[in-house]
Design a protein around this motif. Sequence first.
Motif, PDB file in Angstrom:
ATOM      1  N   ILE A   1       0.842  -1.198   0.000  1.00  0.00           N
ATOM      2  CA  ILE A   1       0.000   0.000   0.000  1.00  0.00           C
ATOM      3  C   ILE A   1       0.877   1.248   0.000  1.00  0.00           C
ATOM      4  O   ILE A   1       0.585   2.237  -0.683  1.00  0.00           O
ATOM      5  N   GLY A   2       1.978   1.196   0.767  1.00  0.00           N
ATOM      6  CA  GLY A   2       2.894   2.328   0.807  1.00  0.00           C
ATOM      7  C   GLY A   2       3.482   2.642  -0.560  1.00  0.00           C
ATOM      8  O   GLY A   2       3.571   3.815  -0.966  1.00  0.00           O
ATOM      9  N   VAL A   3       3.879   1.613  -1.295  1.00  0.00           N
ATOM     10  CA  VAL A   3       4.432   1.819  -2.643  1.00  0.00           C
ATOM     11  C   VAL A   3       3.386   2.470  -3.545  1.00  0.00           C
ATOM     12  O   VAL A   3       3.676   3.444  -4.270  1.00  0.00           O
ATOM     13  N   VAL A   4       2.158   1.949  -3.499  1.00  0.00           N
ATOM     14  CA  VAL A   4       1.091   2.494  -4.346  1.00  0.00           C
ATOM     15  C   VAL A   4       0.807   3.953  -3.992  1.00  0.00           C
ATOM     16  O   VAL A   4       0.680   4.815  -4.884  1.00  0.00           O
ATOM     17  N   LEU A   5       0.739   4.262  -2.700  1.00  0.00           N
ATOM     18  CA  LEU A   5       0.465   5.644  -2.285  1.00  0.00           C
ATOM     19  C   LEU A   5       1.598   6.586  -2.673  1.00  0.00           C
ATOM     20  O   LEU A   5       1.350   7.727  -3.100  1.00  0.00           O
ATOM     21  N   MET A   6       2.831   6.127  -2.528  1.00  0.00           N
ATOM     22  CA  MET A   6       3.955   6.985  -2.924  1.00  0.00           C
ATOM     23  C   MET A   6       3.924   7.271  -4.427  1.00  0.00           C
ATOM     24  O   MET A   6       4.249   8.373  -4.875  1.00  0.00           O
ATOM     25  N   ARG A   7       3.513   6.279  -5.207  1.00  0.00           N
ATOM     26  CA  ARG A   7       3.457   6.457  -6.657  1.00  0.00           C
ATOM     27  C   ARG A   7       2.256   7.306  -7.070  1.00  0.00           C
ATOM     28  O   ARG A   7       2.397   8.258  -7.837  1.00  0.00           O
TER      29      ARG A   7
ATOM     30  N   TYR B   1      18.897  13.169  12.322  1.00  0.00           N
ATOM     31  CA  TYR B   1      17.831  13.276  11.336  1.00  0.00           C
ATOM     32  C   TYR B   1      17.004  14.529  11.596  1.00  0.00           C
ATOM     33  O   TYR B   1      16.986  15.076  12.696  1.00  0.00           O
ATOM     34  N   HIS B   2      16.287  14.948  10.575  1.00  0.00           N
ATOM     35  CA  HIS B   2      15.447  16.135  10.694  1.00  0.00           C
ATOM     36  C   HIS B   2      14.113  15.862  10.011  1.00  0.00           C
ATOM     37  O   HIS B   2      14.044  15.140   9.018  1.00  0.00           O
ATOM     38  N   LEU B   3      13.064  16.464  10.567  1.00  0.00           N
ATOM     39  CA  LEU B   3      11.751  16.390   9.926  1.00  0.00           C
ATOM     40  C   LEU B   3      11.709  17.455   8.844  1.00  0.00           C
ATOM     41  O   LEU B   3      11.503  18.631   9.115  1.00  0.00           O
ATOM     42  N   ARG B   4      11.935  17.032   7.622  1.00  0.00           N
ATOM     43  CA  ARG B   4      12.021  17.973   6.519  1.00  0.00           C
ATOM     44  C   ARG B   4      10.626  18.237   5.938  1.00  0.00           C
ATOM     45  O   ARG B   4       9.613  17.984   6.569  1.00  0.00           O
ATOM     46  N   ALA B   5      10.605  18.761   4.720  1.00  0.00           N
ATOM     47  CA  ALA B   5       9.332  19.128   4.106  1.00  0.00           C
ATOM     48  C   ALA B   5       8.496  17.907   3.707  1.00  0.00           C
ATOM     49  O   ALA B   5       7.337  18.048   3.338  1.00  0.00           O
ATOM     50  N   SER B   6       9.094  16.704   3.809  1.00  0.00           N
ATOM     51  CA  SER B   6       8.404  15.491   3.355  1.00  0.00           C
ATOM     52  C   SER B   6       7.531  14.890   4.447  1.00  0.00           C
ATOM     53  O   SER B   6       7.490  13.671   4.620  1.00  0.00           O
ATOM     54  N   LEU B   7       6.837  15.737   5.193  1.00  0.00           N
ATOM     55  CA  LEU B   7       6.017  15.233   6.292  1.00  0.00           C
ATOM     56  C   LEU B   7       4.835  14.413   5.782  1.00  0.00           C
ATOM     57  O   LEU B   7       4.361  13.524   6.492  1.00  0.00           O
ATOM     58  N   GLY B   8       4.354  14.711   4.585  1.00  0.00           N
ATOM     59  CA  GLY B   8       3.255  13.931   4.041  1.00  0.00           C
ATOM     60  C   GLY B   8       3.640  12.480   3.846  1.00  0.00           C
ATOM     61  O   GLY B   8       2.935  11.560   4.281  1.00  0.00           O
ATOM     62  N   GLU B   9       4.789  12.247   3.205  1.00  0.00           N
ATOM     63  CA  GLU B   9       5.275  10.896   2.995  1.00  0.00           C
ATOM     64  C   GLU B   9       5.606  10.210   4.319  1.00  0.00           C
ATOM     65  O   GLU B   9       5.235   9.059   4.549  1.00  0.00           O
ATOM     66  N   ALA B  10       6.295  10.949   5.197  1.00  0.00           N
ATOM     67  CA  ALA B  10       6.682  10.375   6.494  1.00  0.00           C
ATOM     68  C   ALA B  10       5.458  10.028   7.327  1.00  0.00           C
ATOM     69  O   ALA B  10       5.400   8.965   7.964  1.00  0.00           O
ATOM     70  N   GLY B  11       4.450  10.893   7.322  1.00  0.00           N
ATOM     71  CA  GLY B  11       3.235  10.626   8.082  1.00  0.00           C
ATOM     72  C   GLY B  11       2.460   9.444   7.535  1.00  0.00           C
ATOM     73  O   GLY B  11       1.907   8.638   8.294  1.00  0.00           O
ATOM     74  N   THR B  12       2.435   9.306   6.211  1.00  0.00           N
ATOM     75  CA  THR B  12       1.728   8.189   5.587  1.00  0.00           C
ATOM     76  C   THR B  12       2.372   6.859   5.952  1.00  0.00           C
ATOM     77  O   THR B  12       1.690   5.906   6.358  1.00  0.00           O
TER      78      THR B  12
END
Length: 317
Positions: A80-86, A220-231
């Motif tokens: 599911i993660g792969v599909v959502l990232m794509r 590590y840092h919480l960068r702008a990719s919070l959408g991907e990280a949160g998912t």
Amino acid sequence: MIATILNVVLPVFIVMGAGFAAARTRLFPAPAVDGLMVFTQLVGVPCVLFTAIVDLDLGAAFDPKLLLSFYTGAITSFAIGVVLMRRVFRRRPGEAVAIAFGALFSNSVLLGLPILSRAYGEGPLGPNFAIISVHAPICYLVGITTMEMARADGQSLAATARAIGRAMFRNALMIGLGLGFLVNIGHLPYPEALRSSVEMIARSALPVALFGLGGVLSRYHLRASLGEAGTISGLSLILHPLIALTLSHYVFDLPPDFVRACVVTASMAPGVNAFLFASLYRRGQAEAASTVLLATLLTIFTASAWLVLLDTLLPPG
């Protein structure tokens, strides 16, 4: 009940927080953190796994229904993660696999072992070690194979097989597990002096590993990719243990300790291996690092919630 659960979970994260603070303030410099992690990954945790496997009742611990419950959840979350990232985040195929790997690889050793043992004692550790014993082989097999199929510059089948073999069999954790199985199944002599020495190292491993993991996370840092990280965090911390609970408890009706081991281990955040996998392929590294940090922070709350739910469904004692 909530206070009891917090007393189980918080000490684990307080030790990690101490490592985080010590590294961030440079009280504990980066080379010292690296030294701790080298000790835990190459010596300490392999001794923990060896000690567990060498005396484990393999027939009782290795239940196919347990492994099916855990790894169905892991692989489903990854897919599911792969599909959502794509589809949602429009990531390229290799990046999608690298980021989604965090939903596949739970931190079953450095977080799962201390939380499970503090919550329930020795009872669920047998099933937990059964899960851990095939964790790296299954996750690397799925992750590397999917990556090689997805990326445009993928390797040949033979090269892919070699990459999978290197990832699995050069891993010190796999060596510790393998030696434990060898002594257990082969009934090889295990002198008391050697046993005591290995157990001394094993007792030091998990606290040191937690402190070192906190130090590593400080980089590590919480960068702008919070959408991907949160998912990916949601898939790892909620969907994976939910599937594991549904299958282990409601479908297969496994014994309580098996259900506890399955669900608690499934509810752990992605480990540093998620970042290392992304680094191996140089894809999605910032997102993988953000996922490891965010999911580890959220585990304080989600793991506590899963423990409360398990104690409601399966009251201890």
